[in-house]
Design a protein around this motif. Structure first.
Motif, mmCIF file in Angstrom:
data_model
loop_
_atom_site.group_PDB
_atom_site.id
_atom_site.type_symbol
_atom_site.label_atom_id
_atom_site.label_comp_id
_atom_site.label_asym_id
_atom_site.label_seq_id
_atom_site.Cartn_x
_atom_site.Cartn_y
_atom_site.Cartn_z
ATOM 1 N N ALA A 133 0.839 -1.205 0.000
ATOM 2 C CA ALA A 133 0.000 0.000 0.000
ATOM 3 C C ALA A 133 0.871 1.250 0.000
ATOM 4 N N GLU A 134 1.977 1.218 0.757
ATOM 5 C CA GLU A 134 2.915 2.342 0.829
ATOM 6 C C GLU A 134 4.323 1.771 0.997
ATOM 7 N N PRO A 135 5.005 1.504 -0.115
ATOM 8 C CA PRO A 135 6.296 0.806 -0.068
ATOM 9 C C PRO A 135 7.465 1.662 0.410
ATOM 10 N N SER A 136 7.344 2.214 1.599
ATOM 11 C CA SER A 136 8.442 2.994 2.171
ATOM 12 C C SER A 136 9.532 2.040 2.639
ATOM 13 N N THR A 137 10.733 2.582 2.879
ATOM 14 C CA THR A 137 11.843 1.753 3.339
ATOM 15 C C THR A 137 11.497 1.070 4.656
ATOM 16 N N ALA A 138 10.893 1.841 5.564
ATOM 17 C CA ALA A 138 10.558 1.297 6.879
ATOM 18 C C ALA A 138 9.561 0.150 6.759
ATOM 19 N N ARG A 139 8.533 0.345 5.954
ATOM 20 C CA ARG A 139 7.509 -0.702 5.822
ATOM 21 C C ARG A 139 8.061 -1.938 5.107
ATOM 22 N N CYS A 140 8.850 -1.742 4.110
ATOM 23 C CA CYS A 140 9.437 -2.883 3.380
ATOM 24 C C CYS A 140 10.411 -3.645 4.269
ATOM 25 N N ASP A 141 11.185 -2.920 5.068
ATOM 26 C CA ASP A 141 12.115 -3.588 5.986
ATOM 27 C C ASP A 141 11.351 -4.398 7.033
ATOM 28 N N TYR A 142 10.262 -3.825 7.523
ATOM 29 C CA TYR A 142 9.472 -4.546 8.527
ATOM 30 C C TYR A 142 8.849 -5.799 7.908
ATOM 31 N N ALA A 143 8.346 -5.685 6.687
ATOM 32 C CA ALA A 143 7.777 -6.854 5.994
ATOM 33 C C ALA A 143 8.847 -7.924 5.798
ATOM 34 N N SER A 144 10.075 -7.485 5.500
ATOM 35 C CA SER A 144 11.174 -8.426 5.325
ATOM 36 C C SER A 144 11.452 -9.173 6.628
ATOM 37 N N LEU A 145 11.389 -8.475 7.746
ATOM 38 C CA LEU A 145 11.583 -9.116 9.044
ATOM 39 C C LEU A 145 10.486 -10.148 9.315
ATOM 40 N N ARG A 146 9.256 -9.797 8.962
ATOM 41 C CA ARG A 146 8.136 -10.728 9.140
ATOM 42 C C ARG A 146 8.333 -11.963 8.260
ATOM 43 N N LEU A 147 8.770 -11.767 7.046
ATOM 44 C CA LEU A 147 9.017 -12.892 6.136
ATOM 45 C C LEU A 147 10.161 -13.758 6.657
ATOM 46 N N ALA A 148 11.188 -13.132 7.207
ATOM 47 C CA ALA A 148 12.318 -13.880 7.760
ATOM 48 C C ALA A 148 11.876 -14.729 8.942
ATOM 49 N N THR A 149 10.967 -14.197 9.745
ATOM 50 C CA THR A 149 10.436 -14.958 10.882
ATOM 51 C C THR A 149 9.689 -16.187 10.393
ATOM 52 N N LEU B 292 10.187 -17.767 7.568
ATOM 53 C CA LEU B 292 11.159 -18.701 6.985
ATOM 54 C C LEU B 292 11.915 -19.493 8.046
ATOM 55 N N ARG B 293 12.116 -18.908 9.200
ATOM 56 C CA ARG B 293 12.787 -19.646 10.266
ATOM 57 C C ARG B 293 11.922 -20.792 10.786
ATOM 58 N N SER B 294 10.623 -20.627 10.703
ATOM 59 C CA SER B 294 9.701 -21.665 11.168
ATOM 60 C C SER B 294 9.320 -22.648 10.058
ATOM 61 N N TYR B 295 9.228 -22.147 8.841
ATOM 62 C CA TYR B 295 8.833 -22.977 7.702
ATOM 63 C C TYR B 295 10.061 -23.223 6.830
ATOM 64 N N THR B 296 10.797 -24.246 7.169
ATOM 65 C CA THR B 296 12.085 -24.507 6.514
ATOM 66 C C THR B 296 11.951 -25.090 5.110
ATOM 67 N N VAL B 297 10.720 -25.339 4.660
ATOM 68 C CA VAL B 297 10.538 -25.930 3.329
ATOM 69 C C VAL B 297 10.606 -24.880 2.220
ATOM 70 N N TYR B 298 10.755 -23.599 2.601
ATOM 71 C CA TYR B 298 10.797 -22.538 1.600
ATOM 72 C C TYR B 298 12.207 -21.991 1.424
ATOM 73 N N LEU B 299 12.526 -21.611 0.185
ATOM 74 C CA LEU B 299 13.789 -20.943 -0.081
ATOM 75 C C LEU B 299 13.663 -19.445 0.157
ATOM 76 N N ASP B 300 12.551 -18.862 -0.285
ATOM 77 C CA ASP B 300 12.358 -17.428 -0.078
ATOM 78 C C ASP B 300 10.889 -17.069 -0.268
ATOM 79 N N LEU B 301 10.523 -15.866 0.216
ATOM 80 C CA LEU B 301 9.173 -15.310 0.073
ATOM 81 C C LEU B 301 9.329 -13.890 -0.450
ATOM 82 N N TRP B 302 8.541 -13.533 -1.468
ATOM 83 C CA TRP B 302 8.675 -12.213 -2.078
ATOM 84 C C TRP B 302 7.365 -11.445 -2.028
ATOM 85 N N VAL B 303 7.479 -10.135 -1.779
ATOM 86 C CA VAL B 303 6.341 -9.231 -1.905
ATOM 87 C C VAL B 303 6.584 -8.397 -3.167
#
Length: 347
Positions: free
Chosen positions: A136-152, A154-165
């Motif tokens: 909705a608003e791809p600011s640096t702060a929001r994208c970085d936070y989304a990246s942290l959420r995706l990283a979390t 991935l740590r739990s779901y080890t069957v994935y290589l990556d997740l992209w927005v």
């Protein structure tokens, strides 16, 4: 396999019978030689050997009769043994074919149940407020936070290589593993089939999935790609504001499936387990080296079945899908080497 044991017993009985008949025939040959010698000696003895000559003749007649019975018995044993072997082999191969067809179905069902969960994951995570806010608003702060959420995730779901927005123009605005795949952010995937199809999904319950393929942005790893639209407010009927793409790490998961099927030790030594896509391209194989090539499956629109081809028993089953996941027409295949099985049986 109980049927295989019964057939082995039949083979053993036939072998023993042949050996015993051979012994009888050998004894009769020796008897005939003795009878001939007795006749010669009786003839030399003249009138005094006449009685002995009669006995010798009778011995010859009995010996000849027994030899005839033995020859007839051998002939009948050979005929019946051939029939037993033909019928028994057919019975065992039918049993194997049905069993391996069930195993092929089990293999493709296991992977589809796994992939059904992936379809649930992508629809769920697309509603996460971090993803919704980032597109909705791809600011640096929001994208970085989304990246942290995706990283979390991935740590739990080890069957994935990556997740992209991805935004509506196809630009990847954030990912879950920027350290591992630094070249991902900023790339444009507007021309990929999964992005185009995800943008056209009708609501939040819809998703798209692509056949296994290599992804150049993920170091050419083989992945199964799932995607769905990210919608305004995270609502199922919201306007499309972006796309979430998730990449299932195919190779180790598929290997675990094909190598984990329930085979006996002997069956495993003689079998090859595969998963094929709808074009019969090998996407998983216990022999590994053939992955990516097309398998010459002889199939006449059957959902499942088996057949013999050049010393192999080939069993196959098409995925029935799982719950809301209809599957992609993939098949499980078990290839069993009959020639080697026959060789092992005869040892």
């Amino acid at each position: 396999m109980q049927d295989n044991n019964v057939l082995k017993i039949a083979y053993d009985i036939a072998t023993i019978t042949r050996e015993k008949i051979g012994m009888i025939e050998k004894i009769m040959q020796q008897t005939e030689i003795l009878t001939l010698n007795a006749r010669i000696e009786a003839a030399r003895a003249g009138s005094s050997g006449a009685a002995f000559s009669v006995v010798a003749q009778e011995m010859g007649r009995v010996s000849g009769g027994i030899s005839e019975i033995a020859r007839d018995f051998r002939h009948q044993v050979e005929q019946h043994t051939e029939s037993i072997e033909t019928a028994g082999t057919s019975m065992v191969n039918d049993f194997r074919g049905q069993r391996f067809t069930d195993i092929a179905l089990n293999a493709v069902e296991i992977i589809d149940r796994n992939l059904f969960e992936r379809s649930c994951d992508v629809r769920w995570w697309a509603t996460d407020s971090a993803m919704v806010d980032a597109v909705a608003e791809p600011s640096t702060a929001r994208c970085d936070y989304a990246s942290l959420r995706l990283a979390t995730i991935l740590r739990s779901y080890t069957v994935y290589l990556d997740l992209w927005v991805v935004d509506t123009k196809g630009n990847i605005i954030t990912s879950g593993r920027p350290d591992r795949y630094p070249g991902v952010k900023g790339k444009n995937v507007a021309d990929t089939a999964w992005f185009k199809r995800a943008m056209k999904t009708t609501d939040g319950d819809a998703f798209v999935v692509s056949d296994v393929e290599q992804n150049s942005l993920l170091d050419d790893a083989s992945v199964a790609t799932y995607a769905t639209a990210i919608r305004a407010g995270g609502k199922s009927n919201g306007a499309v504001t972006g796309v979430l793409g998730i990449f299932f790490d195919w190779t180790p998961q598929a290997k675990a499936v094909v190598e984990g099927v329930g085979l006996t030790q002997e069956e495993r030594a003689l079998s090859r387990i595969m998963l094929l896509d709808s074009d019969y391209r090998i996407i998983a194989d216990t022999q590994q080296q053939a992955v990516g090539s097309r398998y010459p499956l002889q199939r006449k629109n059957e959902v499942r079945g088996y057949y013999q081809d050049e010393g192999r028993l080939v069993s196959f089953a098409e995925t029935p899908g799982y719950e809301t996941y209809r599957g992609l027409g993939w098949l499980g295949v078990v290839e069993y080497c009959l020639d080697d099985a026959s060789m092992k049986r005869s040892v």
